[in-house]
Design an enzyme around this catalytic site. Sequence first.
Site, PDB file in Angstrom:
ATOM      1  N   ASP A 149      -5.694  20.234   1.700  1.00 42.34           N
ATOM      2  CA  ASP A 149      -6.221  19.241   0.595  1.00 42.34           C
ATOM      3  C   ASP A 149      -6.923  18.211   1.498  1.00 42.34           C
ATOM      4  OD1 ASP A 149      -6.066  17.905  -2.045  1.00 42.34           O
ATOM      5  OD2 ASP A 149      -4.610  16.679  -1.055  1.00 42.34           O
ATOM      6  N   ASP A 156      -8.228  14.533  -0.438  1.00 47.40           N
ATOM      7  CA  ASP A 156      -7.809  13.198  -0.979  1.00 47.40           C
ATOM      8  C   ASP A 156      -6.301  12.980  -0.708  1.00 47.40           C
ATOM      9  OD1 ASP A 156     -10.111  13.017  -3.654  1.00 47.40           O
ATOM     10  OD2 ASP A 156     -10.347  12.335  -1.557  1.00 47.40           O
TER      11      ASP A 156
HETATM   12  O1  LIG Z   1      -8.334  12.461  -9.604  1.00 48.10           O
HETATM   13  C1  LIG Z   1      -8.685  13.519  -9.194  1.00 48.10           C
HETATM   14  O2  LIG Z   1      -9.672  14.143  -9.273  1.00 48.10           O
HETATM   15  C2  LIG Z   1      -7.833  13.887  -7.832  1.00 48.10           C
HETATM   16  O3  LIG Z   1      -6.941  12.781  -7.511  1.00 48.10           O
HETATM   17  C3  LIG Z   1      -8.573  13.997  -6.507  1.00 48.10           C
HETATM   18  O4  LIG Z   1      -9.719  14.614  -6.756  1.00 48.10           O
HETATM   19  C4  LIG Z   1      -7.772  14.846  -5.571  1.00 48.10           C
HETATM   20  O5  LIG Z   1      -8.234  15.368  -4.735  1.00 48.10           O
HETATM   21  P1  LIG Z   1      -7.624  16.349  -3.688  1.00 48.10           P
HETATM   22  O6  LIG Z   1      -6.206  15.440  -3.432  1.00 48.10           O
HETATM   23  O7  LIG Z   1      -7.406  17.684  -4.187  1.00 48.10           O
HETATM   24  O8  LIG Z   1      -8.741  16.533  -2.498  1.00 48.10           O
HETATM   25 MG   LIG Z   2      -4.643  15.210  -2.340  1.00 45.93          MG
END
Ligand SMILES: O=C(O)[C@H](O)[C@H](O)COP(=O)(O)O
Ligand SMILES: [Mg+2]
Length: 328
Positions: free
Chosen positions: A28, A30
């Site tokens: 992942d 973020d």
């Molecule tokens: O609000 C959002 O779209 C999500 O918090 C964000 O995009 C999460 O991204 P990820 O942790 O899957 O990389």
């Molecule tokens: Mg994330």
Amino acid sequence: MAHLPKYLTGDQTAINEFIDKFDVFLFDCDGVLWSGDHLFEGTVETLELLRSRGKKTIFVTNNSTKSRADYLKKLTSMGIPGDVDEIFASAYSSAIYIARIMKLPAPKNKVFVLGESGIETELRSEGVEFIGGTDPALRRDITPEDYKGIADGSLLDDNVGIVLAGLDFHINYLKLAHAYHYLARGAKFLATNTDSTLPSNHTFFPGAGSISIPLINMTGQQPLALGKPSQAMMDAIEGKFRFDRKKACMVGDRLNTDIQFGIEGKLGGTLAVLTGNWLGRDAAQWARPATLIPKEATIPPYKTEPWQTNRPRSIKEGRDHARSPDRP
Ligand SMILES: O=C(O)[C@H](O)[C@H](O)COP(=O)(O)O
Ligand SMILES: [Mg+2]
């Protein structure tokens, strides 16, 4: 049977044993690699170590604001070597789903987008027509003419057959009014993802799920979410890399997307890190028997980021709750 997480403490033997169980690590982004533009300490070294041991790394993000090419630029700018083919973002999986699986008959297959350029770029690359999104004509207050034109349909596009909701930094009443009326006319309701919060700058901001909530509230419909934990995304990733799911590990910060994605995808293991949405709405997930956390789940040692020292201790210590591991 509830699985309890195992902690991956500073014990190098345990860490090596964990790493050696897998050939593929789905990361992942973020909240795991970074928080906004802040790269977490050790991220580059960890990826280099895994790659030096012949492990495949794939980036799987629900953030639909960027296309895969945008993400490649971000990874590179953060000092993370990568390849656009190793990146799976929810905008891409949504475009693939619309173009290759839904395949609504033209011309009624146009998409009304709530979201940013990442969605537009991926829809364009799949030849899917769309309106809305970053269109500057919609970044304004609603007017009496808008009310009239939406109500009598003269301002609506009869070819819109889908409303796709993603993280939209410019959401407003006018865009929601358009989206609502398309849904009321029978358009299919899709979401790139439904994460409630976006981890950034060491705290949380409204997430994509907070963009689709008004439409859910108005229509009573739940969107089909195409990011994690949707297994359509997992199937697409497995189809592309042909990996053995039992030799793959999902590394994530969010229980109801990343970890659930790994468990429901029957991966060999999941690794929950504490640097992201841990204290978001998902903290409540820990209140449930840890059925989502298989025995391989582990929590790596992490240096508490300065911002975390004063965070609310909203997570009980105890049987079904993960505990912040002692600091190494
Ligand atoms: O609000 C959002 O779209 C999500 O918090 C964000 O995009 C999460 O991204 P990820 O942790 O899957 O990389
Ligand atoms: Mg994330």
